[in-house]
Design a protein around this motif. Sequence first.
Motif, short mmCIF file in Angstrom:
data_model
loop_
_atom_site.label_atom_id
_atom_site.label_comp_id
_atom_site.label_asym_id
_atom_site.label_seq_id
_atom_site.Cartn_x
_atom_site.Cartn_y
_atom_site.Cartn_z
N GLY A 241 0.79 -1.23 0.00
CA GLY A 241 0.00 0.00 0.00
C GLY A 241 0.82 1.27 0.00
N ASP A 242 2.12 1.19 -0.20
CA ASP A 242 2.99 2.37 -0.16
C ASP A 242 2.60 3.41 -1.21
N LEU A 243 2.96 4.65 -0.94
CA LEU A 243 2.74 5.72 -1.90
C LEU A 243 3.61 5.55 -3.13
N ASN A 244 4.85 5.14 -2.95
CA ASN A 244 5.80 5.01 -4.05
C ASN A 244 5.38 3.87 -4.98
N GLN B 89 5.04 -0.47 -4.66
CA GLN B 89 3.83 -1.24 -4.94
C GLN B 89 4.10 -2.37 -5.92
N GLU C 267 7.80 -1.59 6.26
CA GLU C 267 7.42 -0.21 6.02
C GLU C 267 8.61 0.58 5.50
N SER D 15 6.99 6.87 2.73
CA SER D 15 6.20 6.25 1.67
C SER D 15 5.01 5.49 2.24
N THR D 16 5.27 4.66 3.24
CA THR D 16 4.18 3.88 3.84
C THR D 16 3.17 4.79 4.53
N TRP E 37 2.73 7.92 4.09
CA TRP E 37 2.24 8.97 3.22
C TRP E 37 1.29 8.44 2.14
N ALA E 38 0.93 7.18 2.22
CA ALA E 38 0.04 6.59 1.23
C ALA E 38 -1.35 7.23 1.31
N THR F 29 -4.83 0.85 2.67
CA THR F 29 -3.43 1.25 2.68
C THR F 29 -2.86 1.37 4.09
#
Length: 227
Positions: A114-117, A121, A146, A150-151, A153-154, A160
């Motif tokens: 579920g990371d933002l980056n 993913q 984590e 990134s994690t 900030w998803a 997520t």
Amino acid sequence: MRILCVAAHPDDEVIGVGGTLAKHVAEGDDVEVLMLNDGVMARYEAETSAARARRDDRRERARAVADSLGFEDVTVLDYWGNQLDDEALIDVVRDVESKLDSFEPHVIYTHYYGDLNIDHQIAARAVRTAARPLAGSTVDRILSFESLSSTEWAMPTAGTAFQPTVFVDIDEHFDRKMDALSIYEDELRESPHPRSMRSIRNNNQLWGEKVGLYAAEPFELIMERQR
């Protein structure tokens, strides 16, 4: 036991699982790391001499981290950083499968899905696909880690939320993790920032306090097979 970390970029392996990898080494396990790209080429529009120099430096730092944490093998693939969504997923899966075939790991650590980056993913998805629990597979456990900045900030959805269920005591290996992290000094930020030395140290100590330890790395268990 053979341990594989599949990370998107150099520095992810230390931030997310560095203490745990050092602990595996200390316990006599074979540890290898596969990185999908060097993480810096996305900052350049073309492969210039400056871009190549930065890429080579990042790869050298990844090898220095391997020496610092005590494992021997680190492989960095040539995908363009932060653009894995431009690649066919099957190509990334095949590269991960190739590593699984050659190394035959028992445990895999990789990114939280579920990371933002986007690279994180895709790394998680490629690992889950390549390490399907089929007959003949050596993989008995997959855990996601984590990645600070990134994690957390998803996108804030129910799907997520990082919910770790496994916590590894890294107190005896904490200093080694932080020493290795300093090798990636160009990728760190000044406090206050989640990817600062202070934040990473505090985060591992906080996770430890939550489960009765001095320092811990948290993981979400993706798959476990009992033999």
